[in-house]
Scaffold this active site. Sequence first.
Site, PDB file in Angstrom:
ATOM      1  N   LYS A  26     -60.913  86.253 -37.901  1.00 41.45           N
ATOM      2  CA  LYS A  26     -62.136  86.643 -38.556  1.00 41.45           C
ATOM      3  C   LYS A  26     -61.756  87.063 -40.093  1.00 41.45           C
ATOM      4  O   LYS A  26     -61.720  88.351 -40.631  1.00 41.45           O
ATOM      5  CB  LYS A  26     -62.531  88.093 -37.963  1.00 41.45           C
ATOM      6  CG  LYS A  26     -64.140  88.563 -38.451  1.00 41.45           C
ATOM      7  CD  LYS A  26     -65.241  87.617 -37.792  1.00 41.45           C
ATOM      8  CE  LYS A  26     -66.487  88.181 -38.640  1.00 41.45           C
ATOM      9  NZ  LYS A  26     -67.498  87.192 -38.446  1.00 41.45           N
ATOM     10  N   ASP A  38     -66.753  84.142 -34.088  1.00 41.50           N
ATOM     11  CA  ASP A  38     -68.058  84.136 -33.759  1.00 41.50           C
ATOM     12  C   ASP A  38     -68.371  82.613 -33.781  1.00 41.50           C
ATOM     13  O   ASP A  38     -69.159  82.195 -32.756  1.00 41.50           O
ATOM     14  CB  ASP A  38     -68.949  84.895 -34.805  1.00 41.50           C
ATOM     15  CG  ASP A  38     -68.571  85.076 -36.186  1.00 41.50           C
ATOM     16  OD1 ASP A  38     -67.444  84.163 -36.590  1.00 41.50           O
ATOM     17  OD2 ASP A  38     -68.972  85.483 -36.970  1.00 41.50           O
TER      18      ASP A  38
END
Length: 359
Positions: free
Chosen positions: A189, A222
């Site tokens: 991330k 994600d």
Amino acid sequence: MKTHKIAVISGDGIGPEVIKEGIKILKKLSPSMQSKLDFIEYDLGASQYLRTKEAMPQSVFQEVVSSDAIFLGAVGDPRVPPGILEREVLLKLRFDLDLYINLRPCILYEGVYTPIKQKTSQDISFYVVRENTESVYAGMGGFFKKGTPDEVAVQEDINTRKGVERCIRYAFDFCQKRGYKNALTLVDKANVLTYAHNLWRRAFEEVSKEYPKVKTNAMYVDAVGMDFVRRPEIFDVLVTNNIFGDILTDLGAIISGGLGFAASANINAGEQPSKYSCHALFEPVHGSAPDIAGKGLANPLAAILAGKMLLQFLGEESPAERIDHAVRKAIQSGKIFKPESSDTQISTSAIGDLVFSFL
Ligand code: NAI
Ligand code: MG
């Protein structure tokens, strides 16, 4: 002939039920192995804890870590406050033995149900290499003004250059050895965790130079969650931190046959050898499943496939392949799973016997 000492911790709930089947298979294969397996059982977990208030006494710990590998069912029991057994047995072994790799295959075998429409065993075949000793699992942090309206809780995300790099190097090595698509994906991330995952990106970039044949890319966690469902066929090997790996591999398990099917290896791959002779622990991903314990309902395939990973680790490639082959045959017999479901329709021991019959 070399003898490998295998410490067996069947543990709680369905742990002993599934480990029994795993050992049945390993014992059957022993005549075809180059080494001898010596199984030593340890009664650790809830019953031990309830008797002595100690989940793993130090003397037993010393014996377990002097083995060559550990085969573990699961720990966790409703009679014991949550976290104690997990921390004192499983996490203690992972941390003290510095088992810095958690390798989790997400492979949909032919004939196994996936809830993803239109995806087949051709599409779902990847491994997640999860860093196993750092991240928020390192247990660093604390409370400030605990129990007051101004309470603050801090849990630090630990990423050491050494810890990250050794994990990434293992993933490159594994990807190259797998020789499937030769494609390694870094999952992070980095757009938000601009320090921690910047370190991951730089380490990934640098280690990649040692492996010119491996194609690389980096994706945000994600997006990877989405693509496990939307287009799992793009993945070969993924490498990620402890918490992302934990979460992603439950999703990976569900798309590739459920928790009853997911096996894992916890490995110290030797970059910084620990002081103990034991370098690996093999276990099904699932827990002790108290809701179905003692009913013969547990699927032992995850434990049997963890046994396959144990043999691979010990260099017993050909008997490991025989386990894989027998599991595939047993599934294709159509007897194990209910139609269109990853629920099983025969008992734990009947599944073990079926795999046994195909060895
Ligand atoms: P769980 O994995 O034990 O069960 C989740 C669900 O999946 C339950 O409905 C269970 O019946 C089902 N399930 C799990 N394994 C199965 C199998 N082989 N065949 C068929 N169905 C299966 O996770 P849960 O319920 O969150 O945790 C139960 C206990 O296990 C807790 O104490 C937890 O802390 C512990 N745990 C231990 C782990 C370990 O030792 N490695 C890992 C995960 C949980
Ligand atoms: Mg988990």
